[in-house]
Design an enzyme around this catalytic site. Sequence first.
Site, PDB file in Angstrom:
ATOM      1  N   GLN A 113     119.241 -29.593  45.754  1.00 30.44           N
ATOM      2  CA  GLN A 113     119.956 -29.561  47.036  1.00 30.44           C
ATOM      3  C   GLN A 113     119.316 -28.579  48.018  1.00 30.44           C
ATOM      4  OE1 GLN A 113     123.136 -29.140  44.324  1.00 30.44           O
ATOM      5  NE2 GLN A 113     124.468 -30.462  45.487  1.00 30.44           N
ATOM      6  N   GLU A 195     123.891 -49.766  45.758  1.00 31.73           N
ATOM      7  CA  GLU A 195     122.697 -49.010  45.358  1.00 31.73           C
ATOM      8  C   GLU A 195     123.085 -47.581  45.022  1.00 31.73           C
ATOM      9  OE1 GLU A 195     123.599 -48.185  49.479  1.00 31.73           O
ATOM     10  OE2 GLU A 195     123.265 -50.120  48.525  1.00 31.73           O
ATOM     11  N   ASN A 292     132.444 -35.718  46.995  1.00 31.56           N
ATOM     12  CA  ASN A 292     132.745 -37.151  47.075  1.00 31.56           C
ATOM     13  C   ASN A 292     133.927 -37.469  46.164  1.00 31.56           C
ATOM     14  OD1 ASN A 292     131.807 -37.334  44.431  1.00 31.56           O
ATOM     15  ND2 ASN A 292     129.840 -38.217  44.995  1.00 31.56           N
ATOM     16  N   GLU A 295     133.706 -36.286  42.449  1.00 31.42           N
ATOM     17  CA  GLU A 295     133.823 -34.825  42.356  1.00 31.42           C
ATOM     18  C   GLU A 295     135.248 -34.357  42.658  1.00 31.42           C
ATOM     19  OE1 GLU A 295     129.227 -34.997  43.722  1.00 31.42           O
ATOM     20  OE2 GLU A 295     130.715 -34.319  45.185  1.00 31.42           O
ATOM     21  N   ASP A 440     123.161 -34.612  50.535  1.00 35.28           N
ATOM     22  CA  ASP A 440     122.771 -33.278  51.033  1.00 35.28           C
ATOM     23  C   ASP A 440     122.537 -33.314  52.544  1.00 35.28           C
ATOM     24  OD1 ASP A 440     122.809 -32.481  48.372  1.00 35.28           O
ATOM     25  OD2 ASP A 440     120.733 -33.073  48.078  1.00 35.28           O
TER      26      ASP A 440
END
Length: 455
Positions: A113, A195, A292, A295, A440
């Site tokens: 990150q 994807e 997200n 998480e 990121d």
Amino acid sequence: MVEWESLYGNAIEKAIKSVPKVKGVLLGYNTNIDAIKYLDSRDLEERIERAGKEEVLRYSEKLPEKISSIQQLLGSILWSVRRGKAAELFVESCPVRFYMKRWGWDELRMGGQVGIMANLLGGVYGVPVIAHVPQISRLQASLFLDGPIYVPKVEDGKVKLVHPREFQGDEESCIHFIYEFPKGFKVFEFEAPRENRFIGAADDYNTNLFVRDEFKETFGEIVKNVQLAIISGLQALTKETYREPMEIIKAHLEVLNEKGIPVHLEFAFTPDEFVRKEILKILGEFYSVGLNEVELSSIMEVMGERKLAEKLLANDPVDPIAVTEAMLKLAKETGVKRIHFHTYGYYLALTEYKGEHVRDALLFAALAAAAKAMKGNITSLEEIREALSVPVNEKAKQIEEALIKEYGLENGIAEVEGYQLAFVPTKIVAKPKSTVGIGDTISSSAFVGEFSFTL
């Protein structure tokens, strides 16, 4: 209805003017080299058959905590394919690391990150950054772009800031293997709904959150010229390895908070439940957190909110009311001032403070992400304008309507229990060049963009 296209146009013009005014961003702690492999379905099927399909399928149902066998590696890749969701696990076994090396890669890129954000903020936006790079090998240094990107170097007892290439380090190369697949990718009877990628982390520095001596001994000196800080890389810690890095992070947070520097935590999927609880304990020391649905769900789990955790993963697109409920619980529990939620198709931000600049920063971040998906790499702030041609996600209309009905959302903004909720529909690139680093890009652009709009 909201004129999203004109709001998008305004946001990028604002960002082009204000983002370069930011004087410095500290980035810690994870930088590595990404070895990207674009998966081939026949090759993957053959590898699964050879390794033992039954056992591989077992790991594709539930992820292991770390990877100790080839079956776990292939099962974890399949877990991501089946759900179209990203995951990252530590590869502790040397034979599996050797297997991955022999499997090979299609390209090498900047990873971690910190590395990705340093190249974006410093190399593209022109914002000075100070990056923590656990191991500065020649290959690692060569992947940094030109621009105001610095690492600290101690010479004769004094700290100097130099570009990683000028550091002239000959340390180890930390490699993470990234297995990318497109939407519709088929393996046996499974098909990827979108994807994404699976990451096998095969290095011992980032995974243990190794912190360089320069950062331990001269931190106060290093941060004297920064206005913001972004922390990431806690995801690979375990109950066995967390103690020392966590103490260093707490000491760094103390210094940053004393200086009034807002700190953002970029959360990433953290398999170890114990570590998740420890992160939750220190979340109130951060100004902001980005995550997200996977998480956020994993955090709800350790907060004892099982039903809500399940709800967050039950629908596609993710239910925005469940997300808002979870963000409110997290904000009240920890006192974190800003929560930025990003998922495929829309973003939300819950903040203690109010203002359209929060929404506009999300719009800027969504454009930056679309430009990156479109091109693979962005080379200038102005180039992000090109993503204005990408259509706004149609499916986000139902999300917006649900938020209007529940919270009276207006122009993407609502007041919810004393907090401000900001919503934006994103722009979806039909055939992205790559998905690596998009999260990121979103988080750092939104955090730095929002701050720049207040200057």
